[in-house]
Enzyme design. Structure first.
Site, PDB file in Angstrom:
ATOM      1  N   SER A 121       0.884  -1.155   0.125  1.00  0.00           N
ATOM      2  CA  SER A 121       0.042   0.033  -0.167  1.00  0.00           C
ATOM      3  C   SER A 121       0.787   1.407   0.070  1.00  0.00           C
ATOM      4  CB  SER A 121      -0.885   0.040   1.263  1.00  0.00           C
ATOM      5  OG  SER A 121      -0.226  -0.466   2.470  1.00  0.00           O
ATOM      6  N   HIS A 142      -2.797  -2.893  -6.260  1.00  0.00           N
ATOM      7  CA  HIS A 142      -3.057  -2.578  -4.710  1.00  0.00           C
ATOM      8  C   HIS A 142      -4.795  -2.301  -4.769  1.00  0.00           C
ATOM      9  CE1 HIS A 142      -3.356   0.483  -1.425  1.00  0.00           C
ATOM     10  NE2 HIS A 142      -3.381  -0.562  -1.031  1.00  0.00           N
ATOM     11  N   GLU A 154      -5.606   0.144  -7.320  1.00  0.00           N
ATOM     12  CA  GLU A 154      -4.513   0.867  -8.020  1.00  0.00           C
ATOM     13  C   GLU A 154      -3.366  -0.018  -8.750  1.00  0.00           C
ATOM     14  OE1 GLU A 154      -3.742   4.872  -5.179  1.00  0.00           O
ATOM     15  OE2 GLU A 154      -3.390   3.194  -4.303  1.00  0.00           O
ATOM     16  N   ASN A 192      -3.687   6.223  -0.507  1.00  0.00           N
ATOM     17  CA  ASN A 192      -3.293   6.203   0.877  1.00  0.00           C
ATOM     18  C   ASN A 192      -2.376   7.708   0.983  1.00  0.00           C
ATOM     19  OD1 ASN A 192      -4.061   3.927   1.953  1.00  0.00           O
ATOM     20  ND2 ASN A 192      -2.419   2.574   1.120  1.00  0.00           N
TER      21      ASN A 192
END
Ligand code: CAA
Length: 293
Positions: A121, A142, A154, A192
């Protein structure tokens, strides 16, 4: 041109790995799930079975489809068990040393043509790829938690990732019914990079006494229409994962605005990592979650 993926290996049977195995099996892929012990793999498969049962009871899945998908998931108790996979997705702990060790064990036994992906992440895809024998066939895929529910994935290419690898990964993720967003390989990518500083700020808000756990979560649920409050979400993600993402942002971007809140560090030091350990900003051991501060 894209390569063909039929068999998918997943390393790590925790919440992310079991979620990835879940959606891959439902999409018709043959899945092998690897973890350090047979017990962990069994626990992961039990989680998948339970989550698929939720989908059956809410009418999203037929029981027959659930049974067929479960039958497509097999355990791999050694790395050799993943040797003939077309794609292996690493979803182990968010710790670079752990991930490097896994790639060092996996690559020598894996079919040289196979793709290797990481569900990291936050960690640099380019740096992880450089540790393997196939940086051109290495990519970041991800997923978001809970994987069966969240629509986004992602895709992150490292410097060496070939177009063919990217297109093969895109075709695979689309076959899972997910929407792709492409992020460049900078610390914590897109989701994130934005989400974790928000969570970290919520922890500072608690630390500085601006609001209680309940006040902060209620404020963001009802005041910003977030499905979960930020502290509830931190517990859901895992406080160790939250801390390691903040550390990657802090170190990778060298900006003090990303410094992890000392209270987050304290919770992690206590081993109160959120839902998975029964305690975090809430205590989950009783019938209903109770704030721990
Ligand atoms: N597997 C299958 N289905 C699941 C599930 C799972 N693991 N978890 C929840 N569901 C289903 C439920 O069965 C339910 O289905 P129906 O609507 O058909 O009944 C539906 O999802 C909603 O669940 P609940 O009713 O239990 O609870 P909810 O409405 O509060 O939703 C939630 C739960 C989807 C998790 C929601 O609270 C939410 O979206 N929270 C935010 C999640 C989020 O932000 N995730 C991203 C985290 S960041 C990340 O993942 C990146 C990283 O690297 C750290």
């Amino acid at each position: 041109m894209t390569g063909k993926i039929d068999k998918v290996g997943v390393i790590g049977a925790g919440q992310m790995g079991s979620g990835i195995a879940h959606v891959a099996a439902l999409a018709g892929y043959g899945v092998k799930l690897y973890d350090l012990s047979a017990e962990r793999i069994e626990a992961g498969i039990a989680t998948i079975s339970g989550n698929m049962a939720r989908q059956v009871s809410s009418g999203k899945l037929e029981e027959k489809v659930r049974q067929e998908a479960l039958a497509r998931i097999a355990p791999a108790t050694t790395m050799e068990g993943l040797a003939d996979m077309d794609l292996v997705i690493e979803a182990a702990t968010e710790d670079e040393t752990v991930k490097r060790k896994i790639f060092a064990q996996l690559c020598p036994v894996l079919n040289p043509e196979a793709l290797v992906a990481t569900n990291t992440s936050s960690i640099s895809i380019t740096r992880l790829a450089a540790q393997t024998d196939r940086p051109e066939r290495f990519i970041g895929i991800h997923f978001m938690n809970p994987v069966p529910v969240m629509k986004l994935v992602e895709l992150v290419r490292g410097i060496a990732t070939e177009d063919n690898t990217f297109e093969t990964a895109r075709t695979f993720v689309e076959a899972l019914g997910k929407t792709i967003t492409v992020a460049e390989d900078f610390p914590a990518f897109i989701v994130n990079r934005i989400l974790l500083p928000m969570i970290n700020e919520a922890i500072y808000t608690l630390y500085e006494g601006v609001g209680t756990v309940e006040a902060i979560d209620t404020a963001m649920k009802l005041g910003a229409n977030h499905p979960m409050g930020p502290l509830q979400l931190a517990d859901f993600i895992g406080l160790d994962t939250c801390l390691s993402i903040m550390q990657v942002l802090h170190e990778g971007l060298a900006d003090s605005k990303y410094r992890p809140c000392p209270l987050l560090v304290k919770y992690v030091e206590a081993g109160w990592l959120g839902r998975k350990t029964g305690r975090g900003f809430y205590d989950y051991r009783g019938e209903n979650p109770v704030p721990t501060r």
